[in-house]
Design a protein around this motif. Structure first.
Motif, PDB file in Angstrom:
ATOM      1  N   ASN A 287       0.843  -1.196   0.000  1.00  0.00           N
ATOM      2  CA  ASN A 287       0.000   0.000   0.000  1.00  0.00           C
ATOM      3  C   ASN A 287       0.879   1.247   0.000  1.00  0.00           C
ATOM      4  OD1 ASN A 287       0.728   0.479   2.852  1.00  0.00           O
ATOM      5  ND2 ASN A 287      -0.629  -1.265   3.255  1.00  0.00           N
ATOM      6  N   ALA A 288       0.224   2.411  -0.156  1.00  0.00           N
ATOM      7  CA  ALA A 288       0.961   3.668  -0.254  1.00  0.00           C
ATOM      8  C   ALA A 288       1.668   4.014   1.052  1.00  0.00           C
ATOM      9  CB  ALA A 288       0.009   4.792  -0.662  1.00  0.00           C
ATOM     10  N   ALA A 289       1.007   3.726   2.180  1.00  0.00           N
ATOM     11  CA  ALA A 289       1.619   4.029   3.478  1.00  0.00           C
ATOM     12  C   ALA A 289       2.907   3.227   3.671  1.00  0.00           C
ATOM     13  CB  ALA A 289       0.622   3.722   4.602  1.00  0.00           C
ATOM     14  N   GLY A 290       2.872   1.951   3.346  1.00  0.00           N
ATOM     15  CA  GLY A 290       4.072   1.120   3.452  1.00  0.00           C
ATOM     16  C   GLY A 290       5.163   1.584   2.518  1.00  0.00           C
TER      17      GLY A 290
ATOM     18  N   PRO B 192      26.024  22.384  -4.080  1.00  0.00           N
ATOM     19  CA  PRO B 192      25.548  22.828  -5.389  1.00  0.00           C
ATOM     20  C   PRO B 192      26.470  22.321  -6.498  1.00  0.00           C
ATOM     21  CG  PRO B 192      25.547  24.645  -3.821  1.00  0.00           C
ATOM     22  CD  PRO B 192      26.266  23.507  -3.155  1.00  0.00           C
ATOM     23  N   GLY B 193      25.884  21.845  -7.570  1.00  0.00           N
ATOM     24  CA  GLY B 193      26.672  21.362  -8.696  1.00  0.00           C
ATOM     25  C   GLY B 193      26.985  19.886  -8.651  1.00  0.00           C
ATOM     26  N   MET B 194      26.675  19.204  -7.552  1.00  0.00           N
ATOM     27  CA  MET B 194      26.945  17.770  -7.496  1.00  0.00           C
ATOM     28  C   MET B 194      25.972  17.031  -8.412  1.00  0.00           C
ATOM     29  SD  MET B 194      25.336  16.579  -3.807  1.00  0.00           S
ATOM     30  CE  MET B 194      25.783  14.854  -4.071  1.00  0.00           C
ATOM     31  N   GLY B 195      26.354  15.838  -8.823  1.00  0.00           N
ATOM     32  CA  GLY B 195      25.491  15.040  -9.684  1.00  0.00           C
ATOM     33  C   GLY B 195      24.204  14.650  -8.976  1.00  0.00           C
ATOM     34  N   THR B 196      23.096  14.732  -9.683  1.00  0.00           N
ATOM     35  CA  THR B 196      21.792  14.429  -9.080  1.00  0.00           C
ATOM     36  C   THR B 196      21.080  13.272  -9.778  1.00  0.00           C
ATOM     37  OG1 THR B 196      20.724  16.110 -10.485  1.00  0.00           O
ATOM     38  CG2 THR B 196      21.488  16.814  -8.302  1.00  0.00           C
ATOM     39  N   LEU B 197      21.798  12.502 -10.598  1.00  0.00           N
ATOM     40  CA  LEU B 197      21.166  11.417 -11.344  1.00  0.00           C
ATOM     41  C   LEU B 197      20.481  10.424 -10.412  1.00  0.00           C
ATOM     42  CD1 LEU B 197      20.583   9.747 -13.883  1.00  0.00           C
ATOM     43  CD2 LEU B 197      22.868   8.723 -13.619  1.00  0.00           C
ATOM     44  N   PHE B 198      21.202   9.955  -9.390  1.00  0.00           N
ATOM     45  CA  PHE B 198      20.629   8.952  -8.492  1.00  0.00           C
ATOM     46  C   PHE B 198      19.504   9.540  -7.642  1.00  0.00           C
ATOM     47  CE2 PHE B 198      24.888   7.163  -9.338  1.00  0.00           C
ATOM     48  CZ  PHE B 198      24.499   5.929  -9.826  1.00  0.00           C
ATOM     49  N   LEU B 199      19.607  10.810  -7.288  1.00  0.00           N
ATOM     50  CA  LEU B 199      18.524  11.457  -6.554  1.00  0.00           C
ATOM     51  C   LEU B 199      17.254  11.501  -7.400  1.00  0.00           C
ATOM     52  CD1 LEU B 199      20.485  14.436  -4.944  1.00  0.00           C
ATOM     53  CD2 LEU B 199      19.571  12.434  -3.751  1.00  0.00           C
ATOM     54  N   ARG B 200      17.399  11.861  -8.674  1.00  0.00           N
ATOM     55  CA  ARG B 200      16.233  11.885  -9.563  1.00  0.00           C
ATOM     56  C   ARG B 200      15.647  10.487  -9.715  1.00  0.00           C
ATOM     57  NH1 ARG B 200      19.482  15.283 -12.756  1.00  0.00           N
ATOM     58  NH2 ARG B 200      19.777  13.632 -14.301  1.00  0.00           N
ATOM     59  N   MET B 201      16.506   9.486  -9.820  1.00  0.00           N
ATOM     60  CA  MET B 201      16.020   8.112  -9.957  1.00  0.00           C
ATOM     61  C   MET B 201      15.229   7.675  -8.722  1.00  0.00           C
ATOM     62  SD  MET B 201      19.429   6.429 -11.720  1.00  0.00           S
ATOM     63  CE  MET B 201      18.843   4.736 -11.609  1.00  0.00           C
ATOM     64  N   MET B 202      15.709   8.055  -7.537  1.00  0.00           N
ATOM     65  CA  MET B 202      14.996   7.693  -6.312  1.00  0.00           C
ATOM     66  C   MET B 202      13.648   8.394  -6.240  1.00  0.00           C
ATOM     67  SD  MET B 202      17.932   7.398  -3.349  1.00  0.00           S
ATOM     68  CE  MET B 202      18.800   8.909  -3.746  1.00  0.00           C
ATOM     69  N   GLY B 203      13.629   9.675  -6.596  1.00  0.00           N
ATOM     70  CA  GLY B 203      12.368  10.401  -6.599  1.00  0.00           C
ATOM     71  C   GLY B 203      11.381   9.830  -7.596  1.00  0.00           C
ATOM     72  N   ASP B 204      11.865   9.506  -8.798  1.00  0.00           N
ATOM     73  CA  ASP B 204      10.990   8.925  -9.829  1.00  0.00           C
ATOM     74  C   ASP B 204      10.449   7.563  -9.382  1.00  0.00           C
ATOM     75  OD1 ASP B 204      11.468  11.117 -11.408  1.00  0.00           O
ATOM     76  OD2 ASP B 204      12.939  10.124 -12.711  1.00  0.00           O
ATOM     77  N   ALA B 205      11.296   6.783  -8.716  1.00  0.00           N
ATOM     78  CA  ALA B 205      10.861   5.464  -8.249  1.00  0.00           C
ATOM     79  C   ALA B 205       9.752   5.599  -7.213  1.00  0.00           C
ATOM     80  CB  ALA B 205      12.043   4.697  -7.660  1.00  0.00           C
ATOM     81  N   LEU B 206       9.889   6.569  -6.306  1.00  0.00           N
ATOM     82  CA  LEU B 206       8.861   6.757  -5.282  1.00  0.00           C
ATOM     83  C   LEU B 206       7.540   7.212  -5.901  1.00  0.00           C
ATOM     84  CD1 LEU B 206       7.930   6.859  -2.370  1.00  0.00           C
ATOM     85  CD2 LEU B 206       8.923   9.162  -2.191  1.00  0.00           C
ATOM     86  N   VAL B 207       7.616   8.159  -6.829  1.00  0.00           N
ATOM     87  CA  VAL B 207       6.400   8.648  -7.492  1.00  0.00           C
ATOM     88  C   VAL B 207       5.695   7.499  -8.220  1.00  0.00           C
ATOM     89  CG1 VAL B 207       5.508  10.137  -9.327  1.00  0.00           C
ATOM     90  CG2 VAL B 207       7.193  11.029  -7.704  1.00  0.00           C
ATOM     91  N   ALA B 208       6.447   6.695  -8.970  1.00  0.00           N
ATOM     92  CA  ALA B 208       5.861   5.578  -9.710  1.00  0.00           C
ATOM     93  C   ALA B 208       5.246   4.558  -8.759  1.00  0.00           C
ATOM     94  CB  ALA B 208       6.928   4.914 -10.587  1.00  0.00           C
ATOM     95  N   ALA B 209       5.927   4.288  -7.643  1.00  0.00           N
ATOM     96  CA  ALA B 209       5.411   3.309  -6.681  1.00  0.00           C
ATOM     97  C   ALA B 209       4.122   3.802  -6.035  1.00  0.00           C
ATOM     98  CB  ALA B 209       6.464   3.029  -5.619  1.00  0.00           C
ATOM     99  N   LEU B 210       4.048   5.088  -5.715  1.00  0.00           N
ATOM    100  CA  LEU B 210       2.847   5.629  -5.088  1.00  0.00           C
ATOM    101  C   LEU B 210       1.676   5.690  -6.060  1.00  0.00           C
ATOM    102  CD1 LEU B 210       4.362   8.508  -2.906  1.00  0.00           C
ATOM    103  CD2 LEU B 210       3.391   6.357  -2.101  1.00  0.00           C
ATOM    104  N   HIS B 211       1.961   5.947  -7.333  1.00  0.00           N
ATOM    105  CA  HIS B 211       0.876   6.032  -8.327  1.00  0.00           C
ATOM    106  C   HIS B 211       0.169   4.686  -8.527  1.00  0.00           C
ATOM    107  CE1 HIS B 211       1.165  10.136  -9.220  1.00  0.00           C
ATOM    108  NE2 HIS B 211       2.187  10.110 -10.043  1.00  0.00           N
ATOM    109  N   ARG B 212       0.791   3.609  -8.086  1.00  0.00           N
ATOM    110  CA  ARG B 212       0.115   2.305  -8.206  1.00  0.00           C
ATOM    111  C   ARG B 212      -1.153   2.236  -7.375  1.00  0.00           C
ATOM    112  NH1 ARG B 212       3.440  -2.188  -6.144  1.00  0.00           N
ATOM    113  NH2 ARG B 212       4.049  -0.644  -4.582  1.00  0.00           N
ATOM    114  N   PHE B 213      -1.223   3.102  -6.343  1.00  0.00           N
ATOM    115  CA  PHE B 213      -2.347   3.025  -5.422  1.00  0.00           C
ATOM    116  C   PHE B 213      -3.330   4.182  -5.612  1.00  0.00           C
ATOM    117  CE2 PHE B 213       1.504   1.305  -3.389  1.00  0.00           C
ATOM    118  CZ  PHE B 213       1.128  -0.030  -3.333  1.00  0.00           C
ATOM    119  N   ASP B 214      -3.189   4.925  -6.721  1.00  0.00           N
ATOM    120  CA  ASP B 214      -4.138   5.991  -6.990  1.00  0.00           C
ATOM    121  C   ASP B 214      -5.530   5.426  -7.155  1.00  0.00           C
ATOM    122  OD1 ASP B 214      -2.120   7.820  -6.865  1.00  0.00           O
ATOM    123  OD2 ASP B 214      -1.871   8.030  -9.031  1.00  0.00           O
ATOM    124  N   ALA B 215      -6.487   6.069  -6.540  1.00  0.00           N
ATOM    125  CA  ALA B 215      -7.881   5.594  -6.640  1.00  0.00           C
ATOM    126  C   ALA B 215      -8.445   5.860  -8.043  1.00  0.00           C
ATOM    127  CB  ALA B 215      -8.747   6.301  -5.592  1.00  0.00           C
TER     128      ALA B 215
END
Length: 224
Positions: free
Chosen positions: A94-97, A201-224
């Motif tokens: 679920n989204a909470a988990g 500032p200026g450090m690479g953010t590739l992995f940060l973006r990947m983590m954020g995208d993964a969380l968004v995609a995982a949460l969208h699975r539970f959209d009503a």
């Protein structure tokens, strides 16, 4: 003969040698007898000078290779942890988990000293937690984050005091650098560190973006 050489001039001799770089191959004894002045030590023969220059270049190349190797190892570790995080998020029922798994992984696997998640609306089944805030997108508290949310790109470094105050509250003095991940339509994730050089500032953010995208995609699975 001395007067003739002086009339030719040092610049003309240097220019001629540049046009004929193989000259010393024909007269190798000159390479041994020519003296090269040095700023940081005694004068040396041209051959010794060239050898020392090559050694310096080799040392610099070795240092760069070591740096690249260390960077590649760290990137490999980050890739593995990001992959494991993605799998963990997708396994939640679920989204909470899912959100709890994200907070736990950032604190444990990614060594976040102070993890904070801001949601624009509450999630069913998600009880209050010290890492969680629910703030409406239209709330004035979200005004400092307008540009970040609009651009959708992670921010790294020492955040503006207005942002720091909203995210970390009473513990704001503990945080000396942060990574801020905007989650489109969902909220924000902040990873605070005691180390002022952890996020910059200026450090690479590739992995940060990947983590954020993964969380968004995982949460969208539970959209009503």
């Amino acid at each position: 003969m001395t007067e003739t050489v002086e009339k030719i001039g040092a610049h003309e001799v240097a220019a001629w040698l540049r046009r004929h770089p193989k000259f010393l191959q024909q007269f190798p004894d000159l390479a041994l007898s020519m003296i090269v002045p040095r700023d940081d030590g005694p004068a040396a023969s041209l051959a010794s000078y060239q050898l020392e220059v090559l050694r310096d270049k080799n040392r610099e190349l070795s240092r760069r290779l070591q740096d690249l190797f260390a960077i590649s190892q760290e990137n490999e570790r980050l890739a593995v942890r990001t992959h494991q995080l993605t799998l963990s998020l997708m396994r939640q029922a679920n989204a909470a988990g899912t959100l709890r798994a994200m907070a736990a992984s950032l604190a444990e696997d990614f060594a976040g000293d102070l993890v904070q998640i801001v949601l624009f609306k509450p999630l069913p089944g998600l009880e209050s937690a010290d890492w969680l805030q629910v703030i409406s997108r239209d709330d004035r508290l979200m005004q400092p984050f307008t540009d970040c949310l609009k651009e959708g790109e992670p921010l790294c470094g020492r955040l503006h005091p207005d942002k720091q105050a909203v995210l970390y509250g009473a513990r704001v003095e503990e945080v000396n650098s942060s990574a801020l991940l905007p989650l489109e339509g969902i909220g924000l994730v902040a990873i605070g560190s005691h180390d002022p050089n952890r996020f910059y500032p200026g450090m690479g953010t590739l992995f940060l973006r990947m983590m954020g995208d993964a969380l968004v995609a995982a949460l969208h699975r539970f959209d009503a």
